[in-house]
Design a protein around this motif. Structure first.
Motif, PDB file in Angstrom:
ATOM      1  N   SER A  20       0.823  -1.203   0.000  1.00 25.93           N
ATOM      2  CA  SER A  20       0.000   0.000   0.000  1.00 25.93           C
ATOM      3  C   SER A  20       0.859   1.256   0.000  1.00 25.93           C
ATOM      4  O   SER A  20       0.578   2.228  -0.712  1.00 25.93           O
ATOM      5  CB  SER A  20      -0.932   0.000   1.218  1.00 25.93           C
ATOM      6  N   LEU A  21       1.925   1.245   0.791  1.00 23.42           N
ATOM      7  CA  LEU A  21       2.825   2.400   0.812  1.00 23.42           C
ATOM      8  C   LEU A  21       3.523   2.562  -0.535  1.00 23.42           C
ATOM      9  O   LEU A  21       3.694   3.678  -1.031  1.00 23.42           O
ATOM     10  CB  LEU A  21       3.856   2.233   1.927  1.00 23.42           C
ATOM     11  N   GLY A  22       3.951   1.444  -1.128  1.00 23.35           N
ATOM     12  CA  GLY A  22       4.599   1.509  -2.428  1.00 23.35           C
ATOM     13  C   GLY A  22       3.673   2.064  -3.494  1.00 23.35           C
ATOM     14  O   GLY A  22       4.093   2.826  -4.371  1.00 23.35           O
ATOM     15  N   THR A  23       2.395   1.722  -3.411  1.00 25.84           N
ATOM     16  CA  THR A  23       1.418   2.247  -4.363  1.00 25.84           C
ATOM     17  C   THR A  23       1.193   3.738  -4.155  1.00 25.84           C
ATOM     18  O   THR A  23       1.112   4.510  -5.122  1.00 25.84           O
ATOM     19  CB  THR A  23       0.083   1.485  -4.214  1.00 25.84           C
ATOM     20  N   PHE A  75      13.342  -3.382  -4.461  1.00 27.83           N
ATOM     21  CA  PHE A  75      13.388  -2.653  -5.729  1.00 27.83           C
ATOM     22  C   PHE A  75      12.489  -3.315  -6.766  1.00 27.83           C
ATOM     23  O   PHE A  75      11.704  -2.660  -7.454  1.00 27.83           O
ATOM     24  CB  PHE A  75      14.815  -2.556  -6.241  1.00 27.83           C
ATOM     25  N   LEU A  76      12.573  -4.645  -6.890  1.00 33.85           N
ATOM     26  CA  LEU A  76      11.725  -5.345  -7.856  1.00 33.85           C
ATOM     27  C   LEU A  76      10.251  -5.245  -7.470  1.00 33.85           C
ATOM     28  O   LEU A  76       9.379  -5.137  -8.342  1.00 33.85           O
ATOM     29  CB  LEU A  76      12.148  -6.806  -7.972  1.00 33.85           C
ATOM     30  N   LEU A  77       9.955  -5.271  -6.170  1.00 29.09           N
ATOM     31  CA  LEU A  77       8.564  -5.173  -5.757  1.00 29.09           C
ATOM     32  C   LEU A  77       7.973  -3.815  -6.114  1.00 29.09           C
ATOM     33  O   LEU A  77       6.864  -3.724  -6.646  1.00 29.09           O
ATOM     34  CB  LEU A  77       8.453  -5.401  -4.242  1.00 29.09           C
ATOM     35  N   PHE A  78       8.715  -2.740  -5.846  1.00 28.18           N
ATOM     36  CA  PHE A  78       8.198  -1.417  -6.171  1.00 28.18           C
ATOM     37  C   PHE A  78       8.001  -1.265  -7.680  1.00 28.18           C
ATOM     38  O   PHE A  78       7.034  -0.635  -8.133  1.00 28.18           O
ATOM     39  CB  PHE A  78       9.136  -0.329  -5.649  1.00 28.18           C
ATOM     40  N   ALA A  84       1.993  -3.575 -13.031  1.00 30.32           N
ATOM     41  CA  ALA A  84       0.903  -4.551 -12.988  1.00 30.32           C
ATOM     42  C   ALA A  84      -0.113  -4.080 -11.955  1.00 30.32           C
ATOM     43  O   ALA A  84       0.214  -3.290 -11.073  1.00 30.32           O
ATOM     44  CB  ALA A  84       1.441  -5.945 -12.624  1.00 30.32           C
ATOM     45  N   PRO A  85      -1.355  -4.539 -12.064  1.00 31.98           N
ATOM     46  CA  PRO A  85      -2.344  -4.191 -11.043  1.00 31.98           C
ATOM     47  C   PRO A  85      -1.801  -4.542  -9.653  1.00 31.98           C
ATOM     48  O   PRO A  85      -1.337  -5.669  -9.434  1.00 31.98           O
ATOM     49  CB  PRO A  85      -3.550  -5.065 -11.414  1.00 31.98           C
ATOM     50  N   PRO A  86      -1.812  -3.606  -8.714  1.00 32.32           N
ATOM     51  CA  PRO A  86      -1.116  -3.816  -7.443  1.00 32.32           C
ATOM     52  C   PRO A  86      -1.601  -5.014  -6.642  1.00 32.32           C
ATOM     53  O   PRO A  86      -0.789  -5.693  -6.004  1.00 32.32           O
ATOM     54  CB  PRO A  86      -1.344  -2.507  -6.684  1.00 32.32           C
ATOM     55  N   VAL A  87      -2.902  -5.297  -6.643  1.00 36.74           N
ATOM     56  CA  VAL A  87      -3.398  -6.427  -5.856  1.00 36.74           C
ATOM     57  C   VAL A  87      -2.842  -7.741  -6.392  1.00 36.74           C
ATOM     58  O   VAL A  87      -2.320  -8.579  -5.646  1.00 36.74           O
ATOM     59  CB  VAL A  87      -4.937  -6.447  -5.855  1.00 36.74           C
ATOM     60  N   GLU A  88      -2.926  -7.937  -7.725  1.00 36.88           N
ATOM     61  CA  GLU A  88      -2.448  -9.184  -8.311  1.00 36.88           C
ATOM     62  C   GLU A  88      -0.930  -9.303  -8.196  1.00 36.88           C
ATOM     63  O   GLU A  88      -0.390 -10.375  -7.918  1.00 36.88           O
ATOM     64  CB  GLU A  88      -2.876  -9.271  -9.777  1.00 36.88           C
ATOM     65  N   LEU A 252      -6.654  -3.714  -0.984  1.00 40.85           N
ATOM     66  CA  LEU A 252      -7.989  -3.563  -1.550  1.00 40.85           C
ATOM     67  C   LEU A 252      -8.686  -2.326  -0.979  1.00 40.85           C
ATOM     68  O   LEU A 252      -9.348  -1.579  -1.700  1.00 40.85           O
ATOM     69  CB  LEU A 252      -8.824  -4.808  -1.262  1.00 40.85           C
ATOM     70  N   VAL A 253      -8.517  -2.108   0.322  1.00 39.53           N
ATOM     71  CA  VAL A 253      -9.137  -0.942   0.954  1.00 39.53           C
ATOM     72  C   VAL A 253      -8.523   0.347   0.414  1.00 39.53           C
ATOM     73  O   VAL A 253      -9.226   1.311   0.085  1.00 39.53           O
ATOM     74  CB  VAL A 253      -8.966  -1.020   2.487  1.00 39.53           C
TER      75      VAL A 253
END
Length: 283
Positions: A20-23, A75-78, A84-88, A252-253
């Protein structure tokens, strides 16, 4: 409840906020985001270092492993959350507990892979496939999404292999994780200076960066290390499978997305696979 389990639950709660923070910070260049957050997290170990400088005297091989894990994974996660859609992407990234089980016989001596492990792997990767296919809409964005999912899978591999390889290096103090974070942070900031355009950060950005560095990219690593060193690693490992559930629910929230059946099914399969793998491993 044993203190080691409280440490583990604290780390899990902090990790649940990472996606969530990364998004929320998706507009910040990834090298800059990773570097500042890891550097802030590394500073948490300074009180221990000031008391005893020996806690940072570790072999170069151990330091290299720490940088590989902390820098590479985040780094790869961010990047994955951007492509890609963050949830998936978050669900694919949280295959790392399952990968720890599947890769254990490959990366560690004296560990075998049982048939139940293969069943768990099939369940987990089926869940990941459902998450990926559920995000498809048949548009031209499919290639970008595929790249994002590949990055998420890469981050999962890095964290699982890092976690396993820490068993093959000499024991180190929990405070040494601060050195991992600082070196990884400086490396990322150097990459930002060379590869990325400069960015102007608002007060809100700095606040979120501080939260990210002090929480999921800081205190969580220290808590997790204390948990593993102070309790039954098998039971603590099972607790880690609460992370994808909590992280996905929070994401999701934050993103305002409804809980679709594909996301729910993917989450259920991945968590079930991880628990099955953990139970088989400890049998």
């Amino acid at each position: 409840m044993p203190k080691s389990y409280l440490h583990a639950l604290g780390a899990i709660a902090l990790w649940a906020t990472l996606a969530s923070l990364g998004t929320a910070l998706s507009h910040v260049p990834p090298f800059l985001l990773t570097g500042l957050s890891l550097a802030i997290g590394g500073l948490l170990s300074l009180p221990s270092v000031l008391r005893d400088r020996a806690v940072w005297r570790i072999p170069p091989r151990t330091l290299a492993l720490g940088v590989y894990g902390l820098f590479g994974f985040h780094f790869l996660l961010f990047l994955a959350l951007r492509h890609a859609p963050p949830v998936e992407a978050n669900l694919v990234n949280y295959l790392w507990p399952l990968l720890m089980v599947v890769l254990a016989p490959v990366l560690l001596a004296g560990v075998s892979l049982r048939p139940a492990h293969l069943v768990a792997a099939l369940l987990g990767f089926t869940g990941a496939a459902i998450a990926i296919l559920g995000a498809r809409d048949g548009t031209a964005g499919a290639t970008t999404e595929t790249w994002g999912f590949a990055l998420a899978a890469g981050s999962a591999f890095i964290w699982s292999s890092y976690s396993l390889w820490t068993r093959r290096v000499p024991a180190f103090s929990t405070a040494a994780i601060g050195l991992f974070g600082l070196v990884s942070g400086m490396l990322s900031l150097a990459c930002h200076a060379v590869l990325e355009p400069s960015a102007s950060l608002s007060m809100r950005d700095w606040l979120l960066l501080a939260v990210c560095g002090l929480g999921p990219l800081g205190a969580a690593f220290y808590l997790w290390d204390m948990a593993l060193k102070g309790g039954d690693v098998r039971q603590i490992g099972i607790l880690s499978y609460l992370t994808p559930l909590a992280s996905t629910a929070l994401l999701l929230v934050v993103t305002g997305r409804p809980l679709s059946w594909t996301i729910a099914l993917a989450a259920a399969l991945i968590i079930s696979a991880a628990v099955l793998g953990a139970r088989t491993k400890s049998a």
